[in-house]
Design an enzyme around this catalytic site. Structure first.
Site: not given
Ligand code: IVH
Length: 674
Positions: A114, A112, A34-35, A411, A414, A32
């Protein structure tokens, strides 16, 4: 002038490189300190040459005044939402539906997490960040560019990938702004200490932080951003697959979601969703499900979208982690600092596969805010592995027989007095220093994984050891023996030996953990690490003046006062003597100390009267450049800086053949680095 410009540009490139390593890859390459030096260097040059400031300079992340209202912006293409599914069967039904539209070609899927965050769009014009917007109603959102610019994982300008000649004219990435669970907990802890209302969950904390009218506040909140999709791709950017799109985003310097997987079949995709459902608590951020996306962009085009959502993707939502139940009782727990935490005992209820029978209410201000009473029906939420929280009271379920609760005067553990030490504090505390509940809490904290990591010293063992007065302070953990442990009935021979082994092992923990384990008020894990990195030995921490402490960037006056206060107590002095005789390590190993600085690996002893610097200024200077300081000369000393009238330390240095330098020589060495 052009030389200055080149210098400024070189610094910007270097800072951008380190921002990427720190915030996107989570693999910092420099310390940090150095940054900070690079950043301050750039700031100074820009102050002298304001005409050379560009909007994508790292110094411009927090810029602009607070706004009264956010402007409305129309999205270049609607920001859609996803269709939700709640079971593997529903996911497979979706697969059958899309396979009917595209019967001959097998699909590949990208799966992915969510992210439970806030959907945002960020636009780059010729590689420069020009717009950040919220989703809003999907058609129009709010212009939050100034706040988006404060998020360090969003580059202010893209990086040109190899073999690419120019940036696309416009590139709009869409994704999720969120906050890591640990940063969310820190925010809430700070709010609790200040007596402010806490956020119910990390998503609310991210939303509240992102919609701040003053970007300076947003900048403090450690928001992050993951890209998950795009608006529409212009002709300059052609990808075959979503996988390629994600790769390009990473090459641009943007962050894509960890734990994204390419799956060849729908069964593989489903299995991955279920696996992540099991592992969701282990992730550093909150997720509320998984998203399955068709990988091929041409297949996506054929599948198209409905008014609301794309046909090429589906969300698999994890089971809800909220439930309603009844409050049977509200009791208080006494923590290690004596703070009284009210806890609601609940009618047992199932919440995402776990039976919940109590929830935390944080403090009595929170009880008033929620207006929760014994007998109330409440909505609870379980986030991660932590104790569930009461989110709100379902007032329509009130019968009129609910009972309000008051702050107890004594308390429950105690019978000591309970008071609010300062008017502005939210916590009420038991002020009896010999309260067994406080001792038990302190021991549990001392032994926990992030502190001395003594496996086997859990709540039931600690409570017994305290109740039977076998362990009355931290050092007494180190005098435990097998016979005593077996007599307690809690331990059989093997378990007792395991615990003793864990206790023995804990003696070697680095200083940073020991400092954290002490449980000094206002000084958490990060502060303990900072102290250990700066002072290296416990003795130097103890000797540090309030000024030495506040000279360290991360340590403010309140924390410094707590630290001084802790080490000045005679009880602490006795404890440290006893811990030392038990053989506890009190130094920070070299490998834990961030590298860098001309003095890294060198130990300095200052002696005699210095002419231009005070002793503490000189020590600070040495530490700032990566060195260590000590008050006594040993064979490990690298330099003795001798002023006028130096006495025994100087003669010891001569005897040990240690390099002796003057104050001027020390300053010359230090200047070389500055
Ligand atoms: S793809 C529909 N990937 O979930 C457009 N959405 O109702 C493509 N979200 O508000 C979205 N993680 O912002 C996608 N890995 C992910 C996500 C993701 C969270 C959110 C997105 C949207 C809601 C879907």
């Amino acid at each position: 002038m052009s030389y200055i410009k080149t210098q400024i540009e070189a610094l910007r490139i270097e800072i951008k490189h380190h921002d990427y390593h720190y915030y996107v890859l989570n693999q910092p390459e420099i310390s940090d300190t150095e940054y900070d030096k690079l950043y301050k260097g750039l700031e100074t040059l820009e102050k002298l040459h304001p005409d050379l400031i560009t909007p994508d300079s790292p110094t411009q992340r927090v810029s602009g005044q607070a706004v009264k209202e956010f402007k409305t912006v129309r999205h270049s293409a609607p920001m859609l939402s996803l269709e939700n599914t709640y079971s593997p069967e529903e996911i497979k039904e979706w697969h059958i539906r899309i396979a009917k539209i595209l019967p001959d070609k097998p699909f590949e899927f990208i799966v992915e997490p969510k992210i439970d965050g806030i959907s945002c769009a960020v636009t780059y014009t010729s590689g420069i960040l020009t717009m950040g917007a919220t989703r809003g109603d999907g058609e129009t959102g709010e212009d939050i560019t100034l706040n988006i610019k404060t998020i360090r994982s969003i580059p202010l300008s893209l990086t040109l990938p190899e073999h690419t000649s120019a940036f696309p004219r416009t590139f709009e990435a869409r994704g999720e702004v969120f906050i890591d669970k640990s940063d969310f907990n820190c925010i809430n802890e700070t709010f609790l200490n200040k007596g402010e209302q806490v956020f119910a969950n990390a998503r609310n904390a991210a939303a509240g932080s992102l919609r701040q009218k003053d970007p300076k506040i947003t900048a403090e909140r450690k928001l992050k951003f993951f890209v998950h999709s795009f608006a529409s791709l212009n002709s300059e950017l052609k990808f075959e697959t979503h996988w390629d799109f994600l790769k390009t985003c990473r090459n641009f310097g943007l962050m894509t979601i960890d734990k994204t997987k390419l799956c060849k079949t729908i069964d593989e995709a489903v299995a991955y969703c279920l696996k992540m459902q099991e592992q969701r608590d282990k992730l550093p951020f909150d997720i509320d499900g998984m998203v399955i996306k068709v990988n091929s962009l041409s297949q996506r085009e054929t599948l198209g979208t409905t008014m609301k959502s794309p046909r090429w993707a589906i969300a698999y939502k994890f089971p809800a982690r909220q439930a309603t139940t009844k409050v049977i009782n509200i009791r208080v727990q006494v923590g290690r600092t004596g703070a009284i935490t009210p806890v609601a005992d609940l009618e047992p209820v199932e919440c995402a596969g776990v039976i919940i029978s109590h929830a935390t209410l944080h403090n009595f201000d929170e009880i008033s805010r929620l207006d929760v009473r014994i007998g109330d029906t409440v909505l609870i939420e379980r986030a991660g592995e932590v104790i569930p929280k009461v989110i709100k009271v379902i007032e329509t379920k009130r019968t009129g027989h609910e009972k309000k609760v008051k702050v107890p005067e004594k308390c429950p553990e105690c019978s000591g007095n309970i008071i609010r030490e300062k008017e502005e504090e939210v916590a009420y505390r038991c002020i009896n220093p010999s309260c067994p509940a406080q001792l038990a809490g302190a021991l549990l904290h001392f032994a926990k994984r992030e502190a001395m990591d003594i496996e086997g010293l859990g709540a039931s063992a600690v409570n017994q050891l305290v109740e039977k007065k076998i362990v009355n302070s931290f050092d007494e953990i180190y005098s435990l023996n097998k016979e005593t442990l077996i007599e307690l009935d809690l331990f059989k021979d093997k378990k007792a030996q395991n615990l003793l082994d864990a206790i023995e092992k804990s003696k070697k923990q680095p200083l940073s953990r020991l400092l954290f384990a002490f449980g000094i008020r206002n000084a958490g894990e990060k502060a303990a690490r900072t102290l250990a990195e700066n002072f290296i030995t416990l003795d130097s921490v103890i000797k540090a003046s309030a000024e030495d402490l506040t000279n360290i960037k991360e340590i403010g006056p309140v924390m410094a006062e707590s630290i001084k206060n802790f080490f000045s107590q005679s009880k602490t002095k006795t404890l440290i003597d006893k811990l030392k005789s038990a053989g506890i390590n009190t130094t920070e190993p070299k490998e834990n100390i961030p590298k860098g600085g001309i003095f890294s690996g060198k130990t300095f002893v200052f002696t005699g009267e210095l002419k231009t610097l005070s002793r503490s200024e000189a020590e600070k200077q040495a530490r700032k450049l990566g060195g260590q300081t000590s008050s006594s000369v040993s064979k490990n000393t690298s330099f003795v800086v001798a002023g006028e009238n130096a006495g025994s330390k100087l003669s010891k240095a001569q005897k040990l053949n240690i390099k002796i330098i003057t104050e001027t020589e020390f300053l010359t060495m230090a200047k070389k680095e500055n």
